[in-house]
Motif scaffolding. Structure first.
Motif, PDB file in Angstrom:
ATOM      1  N   HIS A 124       0.850  -1.193   0.000  1.00 11.68           N
ATOM      2  CA  HIS A 124       0.000   0.000   0.000  1.00 11.68           C
ATOM      3  C   HIS A 124       0.886   1.243   0.000  1.00 11.68           C
ATOM      4  O   HIS A 124       1.846   1.348   0.762  1.00 11.68           O
ATOM      5  CB  HIS A 124      -0.873  -0.017   1.254  1.00 11.68           C
ATOM      6  N   ILE A 169      -6.405  -7.610   0.222  1.00 11.66           N
ATOM      7  CA  ILE A 169      -6.768  -7.003  -1.059  1.00 11.66           C
ATOM      8  C   ILE A 169      -5.573  -7.096  -1.997  1.00 11.66           C
ATOM      9  O   ILE A 169      -4.424  -6.889  -1.584  1.00 11.66           O
ATOM     10  CB  ILE A 169      -7.165  -5.524  -0.876  1.00 11.66           C
ATOM     11  N   THR A 217     -13.469  -0.178  -6.401  1.00  9.38           N
ATOM     12  CA  THR A 217     -12.257   0.427  -6.959  1.00  9.38           C
ATOM     13  C   THR A 217     -12.558   1.823  -7.487  1.00  9.38           C
ATOM     14  O   THR A 217     -13.539   2.024  -8.209  1.00  9.38           O
ATOM     15  CB  THR A 217     -11.685  -0.433  -8.104  1.00  9.38           C
ATOM     16  N   LYS A 223     -15.463   6.217  -9.249  1.00 14.79           N
ATOM     17  CA  LYS A 223     -15.755   4.807  -8.968  1.00 14.79           C
ATOM     18  C   LYS A 223     -15.829   4.026 -10.273  1.00 14.79           C
ATOM     19  O   LYS A 223     -16.561   4.384 -11.191  1.00 14.79           O
ATOM     20  CB  LYS A 223     -17.076   4.655  -8.208  1.00 14.79           C
ATOM     21  N   ASP A 226     -17.622  -1.923  -8.298  1.00 14.83           N
ATOM     22  CA  ASP A 226     -18.345  -2.066  -7.038  1.00 14.83           C
ATOM     23  C   ASP A 226     -19.193  -3.329  -7.146  1.00 14.83           C
ATOM     24  O   ASP A 226     -20.211  -3.339  -7.846  1.00 14.83           O
ATOM     25  CB  ASP A 226     -19.227  -0.844  -6.767  1.00 14.83           C
ATOM     26  N   ARG A 280      -7.372   3.216  -6.038  1.00 12.10           N
ATOM     27  CA  ARG A 280      -7.802   2.923  -4.671  1.00 12.10           C
ATOM     28  C   ARG A 280      -8.752   1.726  -4.700  1.00 12.10           C
ATOM     29  O   ARG A 280      -9.822   1.798  -5.325  1.00 12.10           O
ATOM     30  CB  ARG A 280      -8.509   4.148  -4.082  1.00 12.10           C
ATOM     31  N   GLU A 282     -10.875  -0.826  -2.268  1.00 14.66           N
ATOM     32  CA  GLU A 282     -11.369  -0.941  -0.900  1.00 14.66           C
ATOM     33  C   GLU A 282     -12.223  -2.191  -0.756  1.00 14.66           C
ATOM     34  O   GLU A 282     -13.052  -2.498  -1.607  1.00 14.66           O
ATOM     35  CB  GLU A 282     -12.195   0.283  -0.525  1.00 14.66           C
ATOM     36  N   PRO A 284     -14.473  -3.050   2.456  1.00 12.25           N
ATOM     37  CA  PRO A 284     -14.824  -2.635   3.817  1.00 12.25           C
ATOM     38  C   PRO A 284     -14.611  -3.763   4.815  1.00 12.25           C
ATOM     39  O   PRO A 284     -15.019  -4.895   4.593  1.00 12.25           O
ATOM     40  CB  PRO A 284     -16.298  -2.256   3.684  1.00 12.25           C
ATOM     41  N   GLY A 287      -9.931  -2.763   4.627  1.00 13.41           N
ATOM     42  CA  GLY A 287      -9.310  -1.456   4.529  1.00 13.41           C
ATOM     43  C   GLY A 287      -9.178  -0.998   3.100  1.00 13.41           C
ATOM     44  O   GLY A 287      -9.926  -1.433   2.218  1.00 13.41           O
ATOM     45  N   VAL A 288      -8.211  -0.122   2.854  1.00 12.92           N
ATOM     46  CA  VAL A 288      -8.000   0.506   1.556  1.00 12.92           C
ATOM     47  C   VAL A 288      -6.579   0.234   1.089  1.00 12.92           C
ATOM     48  O   VAL A 288      -5.612   0.449   1.828  1.00 12.92           O
ATOM     49  CB  VAL A 288      -8.242   2.023   1.621  1.00 12.92           C
ATOM     50  N   GLU A 290      -4.207   1.634  -1.661  1.00 10.61           N
ATOM     51  CA  GLU A 290      -4.105   2.769  -2.586  1.00 10.61           C
ATOM     52  C   GLU A 290      -2.677   2.905  -3.090  1.00 10.61           C
ATOM     53  O   GLU A 290      -1.737   2.876  -2.291  1.00 10.61           O
ATOM     54  CB  GLU A 290      -4.545   4.054  -1.892  1.00 10.61           C
TER      55      GLU A 290
END
Length: 294
Positions: A124, A169, A217, A223, A226, A280, A282, A284, A287-288, A290
């Protein structure tokens, strides 16, 4: 619990930590010397006892001041296992793009499994080296990844989730022209730095149903993807069964489960990544992840 691998500035070696909700990294070994060593696959191999040590240490561990996150598993026991065309809408998107030279069918009849070498893994915040693709066709693929805990061969789908240590991720960055040109995908997907991973491993006890997770993403704040993990064509137990049928899975092995619709090649014209872009991804709860593009 969210576990991380981190390093201190101007100190050698890596360490195992816990990622707090506010983003602070806790140094678990500072609270429990049994957790020293900084080798995540070795920690995972310690099973339930090691995880219990980590949970106890997290209640009293100090903040690791100045910590820099590494990929949670910088060097898995094997290449990262990856799965192609594993969401229905993405399979159609990829087939319609003209970049898929791997098969004639739109939706695969069995999991499409390939791999990315450990040299592709970055953390990350690190820069995706898009300049290493001479064809300027770098694309993103946000994905949920499974981290194996208790290993084995011939794992049945009904037992598979018991072999999962946790989830992280992965961004399966891809040079699309190279992917198409070479038919086999490793040269288009295995370029150095083309496997951002992180920021943490969310342990399986915090994920009663992985199908409830979502992959989201954004590129430069827009966006692009999803989707629910429930939309996978081949679910996580099926993937573990298929891969382990003839390959022994080991603690710390990573399986990236596939990307949803919304990748760059799905647009007309394609929206490939360029230097200065920010990707980015994510999930949930995890986390993220990036990364800037360079």
């Amino acid at each position: 619990m969210r576990l991380v691998t981190f390093k201190y500035p101007q100190r050698l070696g890596t360490h195992i930590g816990a990622l707090r909700e506010d983003g602070a990294v806790l140094d678990l070994a500072a609270a429990d010397p049994a957790l020293s060593g900084g080798n995540m696959p070795a920690f995972i191999a310690g099973g339930a006892a090691a995880l219990q040590h980590a949970k106890a240490a997290a209640t009293k561990a100090p903040v690791a001041e100045g910590a820099t996150l590494c990929a949670p598993i910088p060097r898995p026991p094997k290449n990262v296992f990856c799965v192609g065309k594993n969401y229905h809408e993405h399979a159609r998107e990829f087939a319609g793009s003209g970049f898929d030279a791997s098969a004639k069918e739109v939706v695969p009849e069995a999991p499409v499994v390939f791999s990315k070498p450990a040299t592709a893994i970055i953390a990350h915040g690190e820069t995706i080296p898009a300049h290493l693709d001479p064809t300027s066709s770098v694309d993103y693929e946000g994905e949920l990844a499974v981290v194996i805990g208790h290993g084995g061969r011939g794992i049945r789908a009904a037992d598979a989730l018991r072999h999962v240590f946790g989830y992280t991720i992965v961004n399966d960055v891809t040079a699309r022209t190279l992917q198409h040109r070479h038919r086999q995908w490793v040269l288009g997907k295995g370029i150095d730095g083309f496997c951002p991973m992180g920021p943490a491993i969310l342990t399986a006890d915090a994920v009663p149903d992985p199908k409830a997770l979502r992959v989201i993403t954004h590129v430069n704040g827009e966006k692009r993807q999803d989707a629910s993990v429930a939309d996978l064509i081949f679910d996580i137990p099926t993937l573990i069964e298929a891969i382990s049928a003839g390959i022994t899975l080991e603690p710390g092995d990573v399986i990236a489960t596939g990307t949803p619709v919304g990748v760059g090649i799905g647009f007309t014209p394609p929206k490939f990544l360029r230097a200065g872009d920010i990707v980015r991804v994510e999930v949930p709860g995890i986390g993220v992840l990036e990364n800037p593009v360079g």
